[in-house]
Design a protein around this motif. Structure first.
Motif, PDB file in Angstrom:
ATOM      1  N   GLY A 142       0.709  -1.073  -0.100  1.00 61.08           N
ATOM      2  CA  GLY A 142       0.093   0.044   0.088  1.00 61.08           C
ATOM      3  C   GLY A 142       0.797   1.198   0.022  1.00 61.08           C
ATOM      4  O   GLY A 142       0.299   2.597   0.227  1.00 61.08           O
ATOM      5  N   GLU A 143       2.018   1.060  -0.381  1.00 60.93           N
ATOM      6  CA  GLU A 143       2.954   2.271  -0.196  1.00 60.93           C
ATOM      7  C   GLU A 143       2.728   3.300  -1.568  1.00 60.93           C
ATOM      8  O   GLU A 143       3.004   4.413  -1.542  1.00 60.93           O
ATOM      9  CB  GLU A 143       4.421   1.838  -0.024  1.00 60.93           C
ATOM     10  N   ILE A 144       2.354   2.512  -2.722  1.00 59.96           N
ATOM     11  CA  ILE A 144       2.101   3.085  -4.030  1.00 59.96           C
ATOM     12  C   ILE A 144       0.868   2.592  -4.510  1.00 59.96           C
ATOM     13  O   ILE A 144       0.381   1.447  -4.156  1.00 59.96           O
ATOM     14  CB  ILE A 144       3.080   2.937  -5.081  1.00 59.96           C
ATOM     15  N   ARG A 145       0.272   3.404  -5.384  1.00 53.84           N
ATOM     16  CA  ARG A 145      -1.234   2.897  -5.896  1.00 53.84           C
ATOM     17  C   ARG A 145      -0.948   1.914  -6.890  1.00 53.84           C
ATOM     18  O   ARG A 145      -1.762   0.813  -6.836  1.00 53.84           O
ATOM     19  CB  ARG A 145      -1.919   4.187  -6.475  1.00 53.84           C
ATOM     20  N   THR A 146      -0.019   1.736  -7.440  1.00 51.89           N
ATOM     21  CA  THR A 146       0.277   1.006  -8.701  1.00 51.89           C
ATOM     22  C   THR A 146       1.620   0.698  -8.706  1.00 51.89           C
ATOM     23  O   THR A 146       2.368   1.768  -8.705  1.00 51.89           O
ATOM     24  CB  THR A 146      -0.736   1.342  -9.799  1.00 51.89           C
ATOM     25  N   ALA A 147       1.956  -0.494  -9.315  1.00 52.12           N
ATOM     26  CA  ALA A 147       3.538  -0.619  -9.845  1.00 52.12           C
ATOM     27  C   ALA A 147       3.655  -0.727 -11.272  1.00 52.12           C
ATOM     28  O   ALA A 147       4.616  -0.901 -11.904  1.00 52.12           O
ATOM     29  CB  ALA A 147       3.958  -2.136  -9.105  1.00 52.12           C
ATOM     30  N   ASP A 148       2.410  -0.367 -12.005  1.00 51.64           N
ATOM     31  CA  ASP A 148       2.513  -0.288 -13.399  1.00 51.64           C
ATOM     32  C   ASP A 148       3.087   1.205 -13.865  1.00 51.64           C
ATOM     33  O   ASP A 148       2.139   2.235 -13.880  1.00 51.64           O
ATOM     34  CB  ASP A 148       0.998  -0.450 -13.779  1.00 51.64           C
ATOM     35  N   VAL A 149       4.380   1.232 -14.116  1.00 52.10           N
ATOM     36  CA  VAL A 149       4.984   2.286 -14.474  1.00 52.10           C
ATOM     37  C   VAL A 149       5.747   2.012 -15.850  1.00 52.10           C
ATOM     38  O   VAL A 149       5.964   1.033 -15.960  1.00 52.10           O
ATOM     39  CB  VAL A 149       5.830   2.916 -13.354  1.00 52.10           C
ATOM     40  N   PRO A 150       6.168   3.213 -16.505  1.00 51.44           N
ATOM     41  CA  PRO A 150       6.670   3.201 -17.796  1.00 51.44           C
ATOM     42  C   PRO A 150       7.898   2.261 -17.618  1.00 51.44           C
ATOM     43  O   PRO A 150       8.720   2.730 -16.613  1.00 51.44           O
ATOM     44  CB  PRO A 150       6.710   4.420 -18.265  1.00 51.44           C
ATOM     45  N   ALA A 151       8.550   1.827 -18.687  1.00 56.54           N
ATOM     46  CA  ALA A 151       9.906   1.231 -18.503  1.00 56.54           C
ATOM     47  C   ALA A 151      10.918   2.268 -18.153  1.00 56.54           C
ATOM     48  O   ALA A 151      11.862   2.001 -17.500  1.00 56.54           O
ATOM     49  CB  ALA A 151      10.184   0.445 -19.943  1.00 56.54           C
ATOM     50  N   ARG A 152      10.703   3.500 -19.039  1.00 57.00           N
ATOM     51  CA  ARG A 152      11.658   4.587 -18.626  1.00 57.00           C
ATOM     52  C   ARG A 152      11.927   4.954 -17.101  1.00 57.00           C
ATOM     53  O   ARG A 152      12.975   5.199 -16.772  1.00 57.00           O
ATOM     54  CB  ARG A 152      11.179   5.964 -19.436  1.00 57.00           C
ATOM     55  N   VAL A 153      10.641   4.901 -16.368  1.00 55.12           N
ATOM     56  CA  VAL A 153      10.655   5.147 -14.802  1.00 55.12           C
ATOM     57  C   VAL A 153      11.534   3.852 -14.245  1.00 55.12           C
ATOM     58  O   VAL A 153      12.157   4.262 -13.247  1.00 55.12           O
ATOM     59  CB  VAL A 153       9.335   5.253 -14.380  1.00 55.12           C
TER      60      VAL A 153
END
Length: 204
Positions: A142-153
């Motif tokens: 629950g530390e972040i809403r989603t782990a779905d971030v761009p590859a660049r990140v």
């Protein structure tokens, strides 16, 4: 020069060992095919058949002698995971790796082959997978809403550490690592600090 007849992996190991030794002792600027061939007891055409460019040879030696960090820490918090991961990356980077990359980046300005070699080396990196695993754990907690971030990140923390090492030299200081984590990465992935998921933006 005495040429020793070897084949396959034994020959590759001898060449890469010689390359790494020259990089450690003399630096990338003084790395030449002739010097490597003499130290490895082989010939320049043998080297060129395996690694057509100096950049490819240097990167192959660097990857073999000092592989990049791939293990994801499991400290229980996103911030400490990131700090520990970047510390491991800095420790594994080493002064020679920093010097080699600085030399390679300087060479890319005038040599398209060096540019291609560096891009291929970055593309082979598994650091994005490591970051993805860390973010997945943070999302579960629950530390972040989603782990779905761009590859660049996913690549960004390592790109920033690499840039820090090349610009200012090694070792990268702990305060620089903390700044990369606190000022760039955590805000970018939506870290909530308190462990409560961030509220979703209002519709529309």
């Amino acid at each position: 020069m005495t040429v020793t007849r070897r084949r396959g992996q034994r020959l590759d190991d001898a060449i890469l060992d010689a390359t790494w030794q020259i990089l450690q002792e003399a630096g990338y600027a003084r790395l030449t095919f002739e010097a490597v061939a003499a130290l490895a007891g082989t010939s320049r055409p043998v080297l060129n058949r395996r690694w057509p460019t100096r950049a490819e040879l240097a990167l192959a030696a660097m990857e073999r002698a000092a592989p990049p960090v791939v293990a994801a820490p499991a400290t229980g918090s996103l911030r400490s995971d990131l700090v520990e991961l970047l510390r491991q990356a800095v420790n594994g980077f080493g002064a020679v790796r920093g010097e080699v990359l600085a030399g390679l980046l300087a060479e890319t300005a005038r040599d398209p082959d060096a540019t291609a070699a560096v891009r291929a080396w970055i593309a082979r990196s598994t650091t994005g997978d490591t970051m993805a695993a860390i973010l997945a754990g943070a999302a579960e907690r629950g530390e972040i809403r989603t782990a779905d971030v761009p590859a660049r990140v996913l690549r960004l923390p390592f790109d920033l550490v690499r840039n820090e090492a090349i610009r200012y030299g090694l070792p990268v200081a702990d305060d620089a690592i903390a700044s990369i984590v606190d000022d760039v990465v955590l805000p970018l992935v939506g870290h909530t600090c308190g462990g409560t998921p961030a509220a979703a933006p209002p519709p529309g």
